[in-house]
Enzyme design. Structure first.
Site, PDB file in Angstrom:
ATOM      1  N   LYS A 159       0.069   1.038   1.457  1.00  0.00           N
ATOM      2  CA  LYS A 159      -0.336   1.737   0.231  1.00  0.00           C
ATOM      3  C   LYS A 159      -1.268   2.873   0.613  1.00  0.00           C
ATOM      4  CE  LYS A 159      -2.755   1.028  -4.135  1.00  0.00           C
ATOM      5  NZ  LYS A 159      -3.215   0.063  -5.129  1.00  0.00           N
TER       6      LYS A 159
ATOM      7  N   LYS B 230       4.288   2.229  -0.884  1.00  0.00           N
ATOM      8  CA  LYS B 230       3.812   2.898  -2.099  1.00  0.00           C
ATOM      9  C   LYS B 230       2.886   4.038  -1.731  1.00  0.00           C
ATOM     10  CE  LYS B 230       0.758   2.102  -5.928  1.00  0.00           C
ATOM     11  NZ  LYS B 230      -0.429   1.408  -6.273  1.00  0.00           N
TER      12      LYS B 230
END
Ligand code: PBG
Length: 324
Positions: free
Chosen positions: A194, A247
Site C-alpha cells: 500500500k 493498492k
C-alpha cells in the site's frame, strides 16, 4: 513467416470470433464493492467526491447486500466510522460500532463474502492509522488495537478482515489474535503493498479520515519503490496472509504483474477512490464514455494478474452488463 503471409487482422474480423479468442474476462464475482457505514446519520448521505456513493446508516446494509447479491458480486468491503473520534480510536473495536452492527444483520443471509477493513484512521482524533501522539505512531500499541478490531469484526460475522494500517507485523498479530479466539476460519486480506498516494483523497472525504498533522509517508510505502513493495508482500505472506493486495491499482500494474509471478496466493487490487473519481468526472463532462472505459480498466487489472478487484464501479459494472 511474417507479412504478407501473416495477417493478424484475420482473427479479428467478427465480434463472435473476437469473443472466442478473448484471453481475459471479468465476471461480477471478481468484484468487491466498498461500502461506507456511518452510525450518526438516519438516511444515506451522498459523497460528493465519489458520485453514486453515499455514507449509509448500518440499517441500510441489508438492502445494499440484496442488490450486490442479485448482481452476483464477489462481496462487500465495509468501512465504518464512530459516533465520536477518540485519541486511541476505541470506536474501531466497539462491538456495538457501525461495522459489527451491520455485519450481524447480514451473516448467513447472503451469498457474498463480507470483508471488514481494519484500520484506525476514521476512529482516531489524529486521523492517523495508529495510536500515538500526533503523527508519531506507536507501531506495537497499534498492533494490539488492530487485533482487537479484527476480533470484534470476525465475531460479528466478517468472513475476511483486511488490515490497511500498514503497521509492521499487523498480519501476524491479527492471525494470532483470531486463532486465540477460535476464529481460525476468518481469512486475512492483507493490504500488503500500500503506497502513500494522492489517489486516496476522495476516500478521506468519505471517511473524514485525513491526518490532522503530517502525512502517512512514515508508514505507507513510497510509490517509487518496486523492490520494497515485493518485500512488503513477502512479509505479509510469511505472516499468514490469505490474499495479498496491491493498492492503488492503476499506477502499480507493474507491481501487480510482478506479484503474479512471485506469489501463488490469490491477488487482489484496489481500484481506489481517486481512480474512480477521475473517471466519473470525465464522464460527467462528456469527455469519455463510461461503458467503454470501465471494462477496459477492470480488464487491465485481471490481465495484470488480479483475482479480485475492489472497485467503486462494481455494482454499476455488474448491473449494466458492461462486462459482456
Ligand atoms: C484506511 C484506508 C484508506 C483507503 C482504504 N483504507 C485511506 C488511506 O490510507 O488514507 C483508501 C481507499 C480509497 O482511496 O478508495 N487506512
Amino acid at each position: 513467416m511474417g507479412f504478407p503471409g501473416v495477417r493478424m487482422r484475420r482473427l479479428r474480423r467478427t465480434p463472435w470470433l473476437r469473443e472466442t479468442l478473448r484471453e481475459t474476462r471479468v465476471s461480477p464475482r471478481r468484484l468487491f464493492l466498498p461500502v461506507f457505514l456511518d452510525p450518526t446519520i438516519p438516511t444515506p448521505a451522498p459523497i460528493s467526491s465519489l458520485p453514486g456513493h453515499s455514507r449509509y446508516p448500518p440499517s441500510a446494509l441489508p438492502e445494499i447486500a440484496r442488490r450486490a447479491e442479485k448482481a452476483e458480486l464477489g462481496g462487500l468491503l465495509l468501512f465504518g466510522r464512530p459516533r465520536e473520534k477518540t485519541r486511541e480510536g476505541e470506536g474501531a473495536w466497539d462491538p456495538e460500532g457501525a461495522v459489527p452492527q451491520a455485519l450481524r444483520m447480514l451473516v448467513g443471509k447472503h451469498s457474498l463474502t463480507l470483508v471488514a477493513d481494519v484500520c484506525l484512521c476514521a476512529y482516531t482524533l489524529s486521523g492517523h492509522c495508529g495510536i500515538g501522539e500526533g503523527a508519531r505512531i506507536d507501531n506495537d500499541a497499534t498492533l494490539r488495537a488492530l487485533a482487537s478490531t479484527a476480533v470484534a469484526y470476525a465475531k460479528a460475522g466478517a468472513d475476511w478482515v483486511a488490515p490497511s494500517a500498514m503497521a509492521d507485523g499487523q498480519v501476524g498479530a491479527l492471525r494470532r489474535a483470531l486463532d486465540g479466539e477460535g476464529l481460525e476460519d476468518t481469512a486475512i486480506l492483507a493490504y500488503a503493498l500500500k503506497s502513500a498516494s494522492a489517489f486516496y483523497e476522495p476516500f478521506r472525504e468519505a471517511e473524514d479520515s485525513a491526518p490532522q498533522t503530517g502525512d502517512r509517508k512514515h508508514y505507507q510505502m513510497d510509490y517509487s519503490n518496486r523492490r520494497e513493495g515485493l518485500r512488503e508482500m513477502e512479509l505479509d505472506a510469511a505472516e499468514g496472509a490469505d490474499v495479498l493486495m496491491v493498492k492503488p491499482g492503476l499506477t502499480q500494474l507493474d507491481l501487480l504483474a510482478r506479484a503474479r509471478e512471485e506469489f501463488h496466493h490469490p491477488l487482489a487490487v484496489y481500484n481506489v477512490s481517486g481512480e474512480y473519481a477521475m473517471v466519473k468526472a470525465a464522464v460527467q463532462k462528456g469527455w469519455i464514455t463510461e461503458d467503454r472505459i470501465v471494462p477496459e480498466i477492470l480488464t487491465a487489472f485481471r490481465r495484470a494478474g488480479a483475482d479480485l478487484i475492489v472497485t467503486y464501479h462494481a455494482l454499476e459494472a455488474a448491473e449494466s452488463g458492461w462486462l459482456g
